[in-house]
Design a protein around this motif. Structure first.
Motif, short mmCIF file in Angstrom:
data_model
loop_
_atom_site.label_atom_id
_atom_site.label_comp_id
_atom_site.label_asym_id
_atom_site.label_seq_id
_atom_site.Cartn_x
_atom_site.Cartn_y
_atom_site.Cartn_z
N LYS A 65 45.16 21.89 40.47
CA LYS A 65 46.49 22.50 40.51
C LYS A 65 47.49 21.74 39.66
CE LYS A 65 50.19 23.82 43.71
NZ LYS A 65 50.63 23.83 45.13
N LYS A 115 38.37 30.18 40.67
CA LYS A 115 39.60 29.53 41.17
C LYS A 115 40.60 29.27 40.04
CE LYS A 115 41.29 25.47 43.66
NZ LYS A 115 40.93 24.14 44.25
N TYR A 118 42.90 32.12 39.56
CA TYR A 118 43.89 32.13 40.65
C TYR A 118 45.01 31.12 40.37
CZ TYR A 118 45.66 30.37 45.16
OH TYR A 118 46.45 29.91 46.17
N THR A 121 47.22 31.99 37.28
CA THR A 121 48.05 33.16 37.55
C THR A 121 49.27 32.78 38.36
OG1 THR A 121 46.15 34.65 37.46
CG2 THR A 121 48.09 35.44 38.64
N LEU A 122 49.09 31.99 39.40
CA LEU A 122 50.22 31.60 40.24
C LEU A 122 51.31 30.90 39.45
CD1 LEU A 122 48.59 30.22 43.53
CD2 LEU A 122 49.37 32.53 43.02
N ALA A 164 38.93 40.83 39.72
CA ALA A 164 40.27 40.23 39.76
C ALA A 164 41.14 40.78 38.64
CB ALA A 164 40.16 38.71 39.66
N MET A 168 44.60 42.56 39.38
CA MET A 168 45.79 41.92 38.81
C MET A 168 46.56 42.89 37.91
SD MET A 168 44.00 38.29 37.78
CE MET A 168 45.34 37.73 36.71
#
Length: 250
Positions: A65, A115, A118, A121-122, A164, A168
């Motif tokens: 992250k 992952k 994910y 994208t965030l 996804a 999305m």
């Protein structure tokens, strides 16, 4: 070149080699400024030195992250915005029985191939939304469309990428963010020997026999398709999983 990406800022993950390097080179040739992200910092640093001021190298593990946050921040601090995100970094187990893939390999495949989409994208969507929209392009695979024995858990991760992408695309459309996927057939990259199990003339012939046009994909093939999907020429295209496969999925 026609400057089809003039004024655009892109991030390309896995840019240190293979498809990612090909995409980054083509985007810069078409006028974009590109953040070159890769876990291999030496590779992207060398590439950025070659490509010049339109590029910026970032060492990033796309499953982490903090690294993804730093990667997005590099685009905004270095180039002022983010228009295009290419989730290209990928990992696979060696071609073998599904029973023989280690748990560590399984976890790494799902982290890098699923992952990472994910996480990116965030962090990318709020930046794109603030500038009126953008494009996300996920590198999936023909393995997610026509899975075959030997790469089961890799196939599954690419099925995730395709599903996804479609979900999305629908959810992000009101934010003016388009989302598409590329589905390459096996290509002339560093992962080819893992896809085949071993790199021998016999294995190459066997794999090529399943591709009607008779060859593997190349970074240029994938870069050309990526360029179209992120360009304004494709402004009404979202939610597609484009096969770049020489007829493999027919």
């Amino acid at each position: 070149m026609s400057n089809r990406l003039e004024g655009k800022v892109a991030i390309v993950t896995g840019a240190g080699s293979g498809f990612g390097e090909g995409i980054a080179r083509r985007f810069i040739a078409e006028g974009a400024r590109v953040v070159l992200a890769d876990i291999n910092g030496e590779a992207v640093s060398g590439l950025a030195h070659e490509l010049g001021d339109a590029s910026l190298a970032v060492t990033a593990d796309v499953t982490n992250k903090a690294d993804v946050e730093a990667m997005i921040a590099a685009a905004t601090s270095g180039f002022g915005r983010l228009d295009i995100l290419v989730n290209n970094a990928g990992y696979t187990h060696r071609n073998c029985s599904l029973m023989d893939v280690s748990e560590d390999d399984f976890d790494r495949i799902m982290a890098v191939n699923a992952k990472a989409i994910y996480l990116s994208t965030l962090h990318a969507v709020p930046v794109m939304e603030a500038h009126g929209g953008g494009v996300i392009l996920n590198t999936a695979s023909t393995a997610g469309l026509r899975p075959r024995p030997g790469l089961t858990w890799y196939n599954a991760s690419k099925g995730f990428a395709i599903t996804a992408t479609k979900s999305m695309a629908v959810e992000l459309a009101p934010k003016k963010i388009r989302v598409n996927a590329l589905c390459p057939v096996a290509g002339e990259t560093a992962m080819l020997d893992r896809f085949m199990g071993e790199d021998t003339p016999e294995r190459r012939a066997m794999f090529k026999a399943t591709i009607p046009l008779g060859r593997f994909s190349t970074p240029d093939d994938i870069a050309n398709a990526a360029l179209y999907l992120v360009s304004d020429e494709a402004q009404f295209i979202t939610g597609v999983a484009l096969e770049v496969d020489g007829g493999r999925c027919v």
